[in-house]
Design an enzyme around this catalytic site. Structure first.
Site: not given
Ligand code: UD1
Length: 417
Positions: A22-23, A116, A121, A304, A396
């Site tokens: 995804k990233n 967030c 951020r 993460d 997500r």
């Protein structure tokens, strides 16, 4: 809002395939704006964040079609240059359209992301980098208003490593006049994934995978077709699933090179690995040895995977320290894990984890994407039933996580609201 119900304490076995990252995909989707025409991305998982970025690109005027892992983005008729608050506030990675919009239209209006769950951020590094390339930026009414008559190459020296700011700077620099040097660039594999895509489009970039990127601006770029790289965070989450349930499982279609730091840490906890091309098999420790981690930019331990590794340490035979240096407030999972009878004490960006012999199932709430993954892992290992609410967070970034876990023999089901 859907929920997961997990009957924990079961051993897992077998093998699952890792999805596309995804990233890496989100910035690449934004980068398709740099050329006119149809780009095709393959190995794209069906995730809410990808749907959100598709929605944003459609607002900008692109035609976006998704079918069974293939995403087609036709940017021929794009004419709008705004990323509205309603989207950016839901998905921070929308800020990734800033560089591409400026390069394509000479202007952009992108909402500030706002709050967030994992802490403050800011976007100051994005702003400073683009200003170096000749962009005028004003912040007004909650929006970044950017305009530029001609992007011009320069030296960008990041005071701090930032994945998103490096990506935005790259996307603007590839179409800028003359040469841009980005120093202290982020080296994450997702940045390299974007660089591969830009190179394929016709960009001139040297230094991929290092902190010094040298970009010679070109006049135009072409739309391309490319397979997306595997998701190292999903892969890491499944390796930790093997470790926490003390089960031998395999992950396929992954890139072991992206997972060296995690595997090193898991080895410290007593796990062993068998690696063959794009497949990793974990042989977990039966007695989990505590290991300390400190999150760092790649190739350090990824933030993460901090929540998931912390979940593993709750069952270690002793005390460990988890230090979060990237997002110091990223510990929303701690009180939830403690509801499962973990013993975690928090102090100033460090979690002191006292391993317990067993976790016990309870009702918990997902607070953000990776925190939800940590709760799933803890639920798989806990005795009895764990109910996790607000799992829209996990949707997500994890493609059918419950289906993949079911394939490994986990007792997890989704209750649709
Ligand atoms: C990306 C990832 C996210 C991951 C993070 C760190 C995507 C879509 N998201 O987020 O999953 O957790 O990298 O690996 O790829 N910072 C500033 N000013 C800025 C930008 C960042 O101070 O303008 C700070 C951040 O607060 C943080 C650090 O820099 O402390 C790193 O953040 P960054 O690498 O930019 O994260 P993202 O690109 O937002």
């Amino acid at each position: 809002m859907d929920k997961f119900i997990i009957n924990g304490g079961k051993k897992l076995s077998g093998s699952i395939e890792i999805s596309g990252a995804k990233n890496a995909i989100l910035p690449i989707m934004a980068a398709t704006l740099l050329a006119k025409g149809k780009s095709i991305l393959t190995n794209v998982p069906n995730l809410n964040d990808i749907k959100m970025m598709s929605h944003l690109l459609r607002i900008i005027g692109a035609r976006v079609d998704y079918f069974e892992g293939t995403l087609e983005i036709d940017t021929t008729n794009c004419s709008y240059y705004e990323a509205p608050y309603e989207i950016v506030s839901k998905m921070r990675a929308s800020v990734n359209v800033l560089g591409p919009l400026i390069a394509r239209f000479g202007k952009a209006k992108v909402s500030l992301p706002g709050g967030c769950a994992i802490g403050t951020r800011p976007v100051d590094l994005h702003q400073k980098a683009l200003e170096k390339l000749g962009v005028n930026i004003n912040i007004k009414h909650g929006y970044i208003l950017a305009n530029c008559s001609k992007l011009k190459g320069n030296i960008i020296n990041f005071e701090k490593s930032s994945v998103g700011a490096t990506e935005n700077a790259l996307c603007a620099a590839v179409l800028a006049k003359d040469e841009t040097n980005i120093r202290n660039a982020a080296m994450e594999p997702e940045v390299s994934g974007l660089i591969d895509f830009l190179l394929e489009m016709g960009a001139d970039i040297q230094g991929k995978g290092t902190t010094h990127l040298k970009i010679k601006g070109v006049k135009t770029l072409q739309p391309v077709e490319m397979e997306m790289i595997p998701d190292r965070i999903e892969a890491g989450t499944f390796l930790i699933a093997g470790a926490i349930t003390k089960s031998k499982i395999s992950i396929e279609k992954c890139e072991p090179g992206y997972l060296q730091t995690l595997m090193g840490k898991l080895e410290e906890t007593g796990a062993k690995f068998e690696i063959e091309d794009n497949k990793i098999k974990i042989f977990p420790a039966q007695n989990i040895i505590p290991a300390n981690i400190e999150t760092q930019p790649f190739p350090g331990f990824p933030t993460d995977l901090q929540a998931q590794f912390l979940a593993l340490m709750t069952l270690a035979d002793g005390k460990s320290f988890i230090k979060e240096t990237i997002f110091p407030d990223r510990f929303m999972h701690v009180p939830e894990l403690n509801r499962l009878h973990a013993d975690i004490r928090l102090e100033k960006g460090i979690a002191e984890v006292h391993g317990v012999p067993e976790l016990s199932g309870a009702e918990v709430m997902a607070t953000d994407l990776r925190a939800s993954a940590a709760l799933v892992l803890a639920g798989l290992a806990a005795n009895g039933q764990t109910t996790i609410s607000r799992i829209y967070h996990i949707d997500r970034g994890y493609d059918r996580i419950e289906k993949k876990l079911q394939m490994l023999g986990a007792e997890i089901k989704r209750i649709e609201s």
